[in-house]
Design an enzyme around this catalytic site. Structure first.
Site, PDB file in Angstrom:
ATOM      1  N   HIS A  17       0.827  -1.208   0.000  1.00 15.84           N
ATOM      2  CA  HIS A  17       0.000   0.000   0.000  1.00 15.84           C
ATOM      3  C   HIS A  17       0.859   1.255   0.000  1.00 15.84           C
ATOM      4  O   HIS A  17       2.020   1.246   0.412  1.00 15.84           O
ATOM      5  CB  HIS A  17      -0.935   0.026   1.209  1.00 15.84           C
ATOM      6  CG  HIS A  17      -0.215   0.118   2.532  1.00 15.84           C
ATOM      7  ND1 HIS A  17       0.473  -0.944   3.078  1.00 15.84           N
ATOM      8  CD2 HIS A  17      -0.081   1.161   3.402  1.00 15.84           C
ATOM      9  CE1 HIS A  17       1.009  -0.578   4.232  1.00 15.84           C
ATOM     10  NE2 HIS A  17       0.704   0.693   4.452  1.00 15.84           N
ATOM     11  N   ASP A  55       0.391   5.041   1.665  1.00 14.53           N
ATOM     12  CA  ASP A  55      -0.415   5.555   2.768  1.00 14.53           C
ATOM     13  C   ASP A  55      -1.525   6.485   2.290  1.00 14.53           C
ATOM     14  O   ASP A  55      -1.282   7.461   1.577  1.00 14.53           O
ATOM     15  CB  ASP A  55       0.465   6.308   3.778  1.00 14.53           C
ATOM     16  CG  ASP A  55       1.322   5.358   4.600  1.00 14.53           C
ATOM     17  OD1 ASP A  55       0.931   4.194   4.765  1.00 14.53           O
ATOM     18  OD2 ASP A  55       2.388   5.799   5.083  1.00 14.53           O
ATOM     19  N   HIS A  99       4.728   0.100   0.494  1.00 12.61           N
ATOM     20  CA  HIS A  99       5.407  -0.656   1.531  1.00 12.61           C
ATOM     21  C   HIS A  99       4.512  -1.757   2.067  1.00 12.61           C
ATOM     22  O   HIS A  99       3.295  -1.735   1.888  1.00 12.61           O
ATOM     23  CB  HIS A  99       5.909   0.252   2.654  1.00 12.61           C
ATOM     24  CG  HIS A  99       4.876   1.161   3.234  1.00 12.61           C
ATOM     25  ND1 HIS A  99       4.392   2.269   2.578  1.00 12.61           N
ATOM     26  CD2 HIS A  99       4.214   1.118   4.419  1.00 12.61           C
ATOM     27  CE1 HIS A  99       3.499   2.879   3.323  1.00 12.61           C
ATOM     28  NE2 HIS A  99       3.354   2.199   4.442  1.00 12.61           N
ATOM     29  N   ARG A 108       4.823   7.062  14.015  1.00 10.78           N
ATOM     30  CA  ARG A 108       4.820   7.590  12.644  1.00 10.78           C
ATOM     31  C   ARG A 108       4.373   9.041  12.614  1.00 10.78           C
ATOM     32  O   ARG A 108       3.405   9.426  13.273  1.00 10.78           O
ATOM     33  CB  ARG A 108       3.893   6.776  11.739  1.00 10.78           C
ATOM     34  CG  ARG A 108       3.977   7.212  10.267  1.00 10.78           C
ATOM     35  CD  ARG A 108       3.018   6.445   9.397  1.00 10.78           C
ATOM     36  NE  ARG A 108       1.627   6.862   9.602  1.00 10.78           N
ATOM     37  CZ  ARG A 108       0.581   6.255   9.056  1.00 10.78           C
ATOM     38  NH1 ARG A 108       0.749   5.196   8.300  1.00 10.78           N
ATOM     39  NH2 ARG A 108      -0.634   6.690   9.286  1.00 10.78           N
TER      40      ARG A 108
END
Length: 294
Positions: free
Chosen positions: A105, A107, A258, A273
């Site tokens: 995917h 983000d 990723h 994150r």
């Protein structure tokens, strides 16, 4: 301070940055910080994902690094944030939980404006496993036959929040899914998109979020999507990171994907994150060009 070393890890993408203390760099003068972050940004555009070991950044400095790259992204619809710092998402998977990132995917492509970059820091790791892979969508595009590339030109695909439906259903049943989809939204993107800085074409289709090629029937859409997903799975396009505590990964979210490997069912894994919405340097370049031509 900008004289760090950048070592490429694979032909497709990925590089390790050594000789740089991010915490010290971010405590310098504005000019010094800009010099370091400008150099990091250049390496990021070239390599798509950067790895930095032994970087014990505080949450405040983690968010500050993001701000030096651009405006930070709004809070994610499903993730919790660090107490006292809403800019830092806490991604924790407990023993027995199924991680929601164990799919290829990019983000938040279901948003009209996905984040330009993400900065992920390892906090707590299993004794072995829990690696993350990245894939270059430039490399995937370049590997396709020229005729198939031509077929894909002009096609658009709808992205939505994918398996976030699972948590929404657990919390609120059918209405929970409806509410989550309404809040998170969806977006349509060209299958062959172009990076705004490099201009290079890349494939904008992901396992997690791509649902439907607009203007096609279900069978045709699925055949094309499946072929592209099989291409992404080829190791030719990938790089793999084995995390250590205080390892940081910074990636350009626009032409990479990723995959967080879910091979640690008995252990806890926690990451912090920071998502960066706006590419400040690219927007400044566009503004300067507009002024010059006005």
């Amino acid at each position: 301070m900008k004289n760090f070393v950048v070592e490429r890890w694979s032909p497709a993408l990925g590089a390790e940055v050594s000789g740089l203390d991010l915490d010290a760099a971010l405590r310098g003068s504005d000019a010094q910080i800009d010099e370091v972050v400008d150099a990091l940004y250049g390496a990021l555009i070239e390599h798509q994902v950067l790895f930095l070991r032994d970087q014990p950044l505080s949450p405040e400095m983690h968010a500050e690094l993001g701000r030096r790259l651009g405006e930070l992204a709004p809070r994610h619809h499903s993730y919790t944030t660090l107490d006292g710092n809403d800019d830092v998402a806490v991604l924790t998977w407990e023993p027995g939980n199924r991680p929601d990132a164990s799919e290829w995917h990019t983000d938040m492509t279901f948003r009209p404006k996905p984040p330009f970059a993400s900065i992920l820091k390892a906090i707590e790791l299993p004794p072995v496993g829990g690696d993350t892979l990245w894939a270059s969508m430039y490399s995937v595009y370049d590997s396709l036959d020229t005729g198939f590339r031509s077929d894909l030109e002009g096609m658009e695909i709808c992205h939505d929040p994918g398996q976030f439906r699972n948590g929404a259903y657990e919390r609120g049943g059918n209405q929970g899914i409806t509410d989550m989809l309404s809040e998170a939204g969806s977006a349509v993107w060209p299958i062959v998109s172009h990076h705004p800085v490099t201009g290079r074409p890349y494939i904008n289709v992901s396992e997690s979020n791509s649902r439907w090629i607009m203007g096609t029937g279900a069978a045709e859409s699925q055949r094309i999507v499946n072929y592209l997903l099989e291409s992404i799975n080829r190791p030719d396009h990938q790089v793999r990171l084995r995390w250590q505590p205080n390892t940081i990964a910074i990636w350009d979210n626009r032409a990479s994907q990723h995959y967080a490997v879910a091979d640690y069912p008995k252990y806890r894994r926690t990451m912090h994150r920071v998502a960066v919405d706006t590419d400040r340097r690219h927007e400044a370049s566009l503004a300067a060009s507009a002024t010059a031509t006005a």
